[in-house]
Scaffold this motif. Structure first.
Motif, PDB file in Angstrom:
ATOM      1  N   GLU A   5      39.281  34.899  39.580  1.00 24.23           N
ATOM      2  CA  GLU A   5      39.941  33.868  40.380  1.00 24.23           C
ATOM      3  C   GLU A   5      39.012  33.214  41.397  1.00 24.23           C
ATOM      4  O   GLU A   5      39.370  32.199  41.985  1.00 24.23           O
ATOM      5  CB  GLU A   5      41.178  34.428  41.080  1.00 24.23           C
ATOM      6  CG  GLU A   5      40.903  35.456  42.146  1.00 24.23           C
ATOM      7  CD  GLU A   5      42.182  35.991  42.765  1.00 24.23           C
ATOM      8  OE1 GLU A   5      42.365  35.798  43.972  1.00 24.23           O
ATOM      9  OE2 GLU A   5      42.988  36.597  42.030  1.00 24.23           O
ATOM     10  N   VAL A   6      37.823  33.765  41.608  1.00 28.97           N
ATOM     11  CA  VAL A   6      36.876  33.163  42.539  1.00 28.97           C
ATOM     12  C   VAL A   6      35.888  32.260  41.813  1.00 28.97           C
ATOM     13  O   VAL A   6      35.750  31.089  42.128  1.00 28.97           O
ATOM     14  CB  VAL A   6      36.122  34.241  43.351  1.00 28.97           C
ATOM     15  CG1 VAL A   6      35.010  33.628  44.189  1.00 28.97           C
ATOM     16  CG2 VAL A   6      37.093  35.019  44.233  1.00 28.97           C
ATOM     17  N   VAL A  23      48.563  40.504  42.476  1.00 28.54           N
ATOM     18  CA  VAL A  23      47.517  41.003  41.583  1.00 28.54           C
ATOM     19  C   VAL A  23      46.399  39.968  41.552  1.00 28.54           C
ATOM     20  O   VAL A  23      46.640  38.787  41.303  1.00 28.54           O
ATOM     21  CB  VAL A  23      48.063  41.242  40.156  1.00 28.54           C
ATOM     22  CG1 VAL A  23      46.955  41.718  39.241  1.00 28.54           C
ATOM     23  CG2 VAL A  23      49.216  42.230  40.179  1.00 28.54           C
ATOM     24  N   HIS A  24      45.184  40.429  41.843  1.00 26.70           N
ATOM     25  CA  HIS A  24      44.007  39.562  41.855  1.00 26.70           C
ATOM     26  C   HIS A  24      43.060  40.014  40.751  1.00 26.70           C
ATOM     27  O   HIS A  24      42.922  41.206  40.504  1.00 26.70           O
ATOM     28  CB  HIS A  24      43.295  39.639  43.204  1.00 26.70           C
ATOM     29  CG  HIS A  24      44.167  39.271  44.354  1.00 26.70           C
ATOM     30  ND1 HIS A  24      44.316  37.971  44.783  1.00 26.70           N
ATOM     31  CD2 HIS A  24      44.953  40.031  45.159  1.00 26.70           C
ATOM     32  CE1 HIS A  24      45.148  37.951  45.808  1.00 26.70           C
ATOM     33  NE2 HIS A  24      45.551  39.182  46.060  1.00 26.70           N
ATOM     34  N   ILE A  33      35.089  40.880  47.302  1.00 22.27           N
ATOM     35  CA  ILE A  33      34.834  40.877  48.741  1.00 22.27           C
ATOM     36  C   ILE A  33      35.031  39.479  49.302  1.00 22.27           C
ATOM     37  O   ILE A  33      35.667  39.295  50.351  1.00 22.27           O
ATOM     38  CB  ILE A  33      33.417  41.397  49.037  1.00 22.27           C
ATOM     39  CG1 ILE A  33      33.355  42.908  48.754  1.00 22.27           C
ATOM     40  CG2 ILE A  33      32.994  41.083  50.467  1.00 22.27           C
ATOM     41  CD1 ILE A  33      31.952  43.476  48.735  1.00 22.27           C
ATOM     42  N   HIS A  34      34.510  38.491  48.619  1.00 21.25           N
ATOM     43  CA  HIS A  34      34.634  37.106  49.074  1.00 21.25           C
ATOM     44  C   HIS A  34      36.096  36.721  49.293  1.00 21.25           C
ATOM     45  O   HIS A  34      36.440  36.083  50.290  1.00 21.25           O
ATOM     46  CB  HIS A  34      33.983  36.173  48.056  1.00 21.25           C
ATOM     47  CG  HIS A  34      34.113  34.729  48.402  1.00 21.25           C
ATOM     48  ND1 HIS A  34      33.334  34.130  49.354  1.00 21.25           N
ATOM     49  CD2 HIS A  34      34.943  33.777  47.920  1.00 21.25           C
ATOM     50  CE1 HIS A  34      33.691  32.857  49.457  1.00 21.25           C
ATOM     51  NE2 HIS A  34      34.655  32.622  48.590  1.00 21.25           N
ATOM     52  N   ARG A  35      36.962  37.118  48.387  1.00 25.23           N
ATOM     53  CA  ARG A  35      38.374  36.740  48.456  1.00 25.23           C
ATOM     54  C   ARG A  35      39.200  37.665  49.350  1.00 25.23           C
ATOM     55  O   ARG A  35      40.094  37.207  50.052  1.00 25.23           O
ATOM     56  CB  ARG A  35      38.965  36.716  47.054  1.00 25.23           C
ATOM     57  CG  ARG A  35      40.448  36.388  46.947  1.00 25.23           C
ATOM     58  CD  ARG A  35      40.832  34.984  47.423  1.00 25.23           C
ATOM     59  NE  ARG A  35      39.955  33.957  46.941  1.00 25.23           N
ATOM     60  CZ  ARG A  35      40.190  33.148  45.914  1.00 25.23           C
ATOM     61  NH1 ARG A  35      41.304  33.246  45.256  1.00 25.23           N
ATOM     62  NH2 ARG A  35      39.312  32.247  45.566  1.00 25.23           N
ATOM     63  N   MET A  36      38.905  38.968  49.353  1.00 23.67           N
ATOM     64  CA  MET A  36      39.816  39.936  49.949  1.00 23.67           C
ATOM     65  C   MET A  36      39.431  40.420  51.353  1.00 23.67           C
ATOM     66  O   MET A  36      40.305  40.834  52.103  1.00 23.67           O
ATOM     67  CB  MET A  36      39.940  41.165  49.040  1.00 23.67           C
ATOM     68  CG  MET A  36      40.395  40.878  47.630  1.00 23.67           C
ATOM     69  SD  MET A  36      42.097  40.345  47.475  1.00 23.67           S
ATOM     70  CE  MET A  36      42.977  41.792  47.995  1.00 23.67           C
ATOM     71  N   GLN A  46      32.191  39.005  57.295  1.00 24.35           N
ATOM     72  CA  GLN A  46      33.229  39.601  56.458  1.00 24.35           C
ATOM     73  C   GLN A  46      33.217  41.109  56.668  1.00 24.35           C
ATOM     74  O   GLN A  46      32.162  41.740  56.623  1.00 24.35           O
ATOM     75  CB  GLN A  46      33.008  39.276  54.988  1.00 24.35           C
ATOM     76  CG  GLN A  46      33.405  37.856  54.650  1.00 24.35           C
ATOM     77  CD  GLN A  46      33.332  37.594  53.166  1.00 24.35           C
ATOM     78  OE1 GLN A  46      32.251  37.624  52.597  1.00 24.35           O
ATOM     79  NE2 GLN A  46      34.470  37.336  52.563  1.00 24.35           N
ATOM     80  N   VAL A  47      34.380  41.679  56.898  1.00 24.13           N
ATOM     81  CA  VAL A  47      34.508  43.104  57.183  1.00 24.13           C
ATOM     82  C   VAL A  47      34.664  43.839  55.851  1.00 24.13           C
ATOM     83  O   VAL A  47      35.716  43.776  55.229  1.00 24.13           O
ATOM     84  CB  VAL A  47      35.714  43.384  58.102  1.00 24.13           C
ATOM     85  CG1 VAL A  47      35.830  44.865  58.397  1.00 24.13           C
ATOM     86  CG2 VAL A  47      35.613  42.569  59.385  1.00 24.13           C
ATOM     87  N   ILE A  48      33.602  44.513  55.411  1.00 21.68           N
ATOM     88  CA  ILE A  48      33.671  45.245  54.142  1.00 21.68           C
ATOM     89  C   ILE A  48      33.645  46.749  54.361  1.00 21.68           C
ATOM     90  O   ILE A  48      33.711  47.504  53.414  1.00 21.68           O
ATOM     91  CB  ILE A  48      32.562  44.815  53.163  1.00 21.68           C
ATOM     92  CG1 ILE A  48      31.196  45.052  53.749  1.00 21.68           C
ATOM     93  CG2 ILE A  48      32.749  43.364  52.765  1.00 21.68           C
ATOM     94  CD1 ILE A  48      30.065  44.831  52.768  1.00 21.68           C
TER      95      ILE A  48
END
Length: 77
Positions: A5-6, A23-24, A33-36, A46-48
């Protein structure tokens, strides 16, 4: 196969992430990571990792949370 989806890649080893009733589909962890991943409201990273949530706001760590005026935040080491 399923389409990411990205990036739109149609990849045979794509995977699904089920979160908050949705559902992704992603083809790699980078896209997931980019999306979520939430974004620190102070430094915008971005907080991973664990991150800090205070009153519904996300920060990468205690330093950024305190910089935004959040109190009682302690980094665990």
């Amino acid at each position: 196969m399923a389409r990411c989806e990205v990036c739109g890649n149609d990849y045979g080893m794509s995977f699904e992430v089920h979160a908050q009733g949705a559902v992704h589909v992603f083809d790699c962890f980078s896209c997931a990571i980019h999306r979520m991943a939430p974004i620190c409201e102070h430094c915008r990273v971005q907080v991973i990792g664990q991150g800090v949530e205070a009153d519904g706001h996300w920060y990468c760590g205690g330093h950024c949370a305190r910089a935004e005026g959040r109190t009682g935040i302690v980094d665990k080491v």
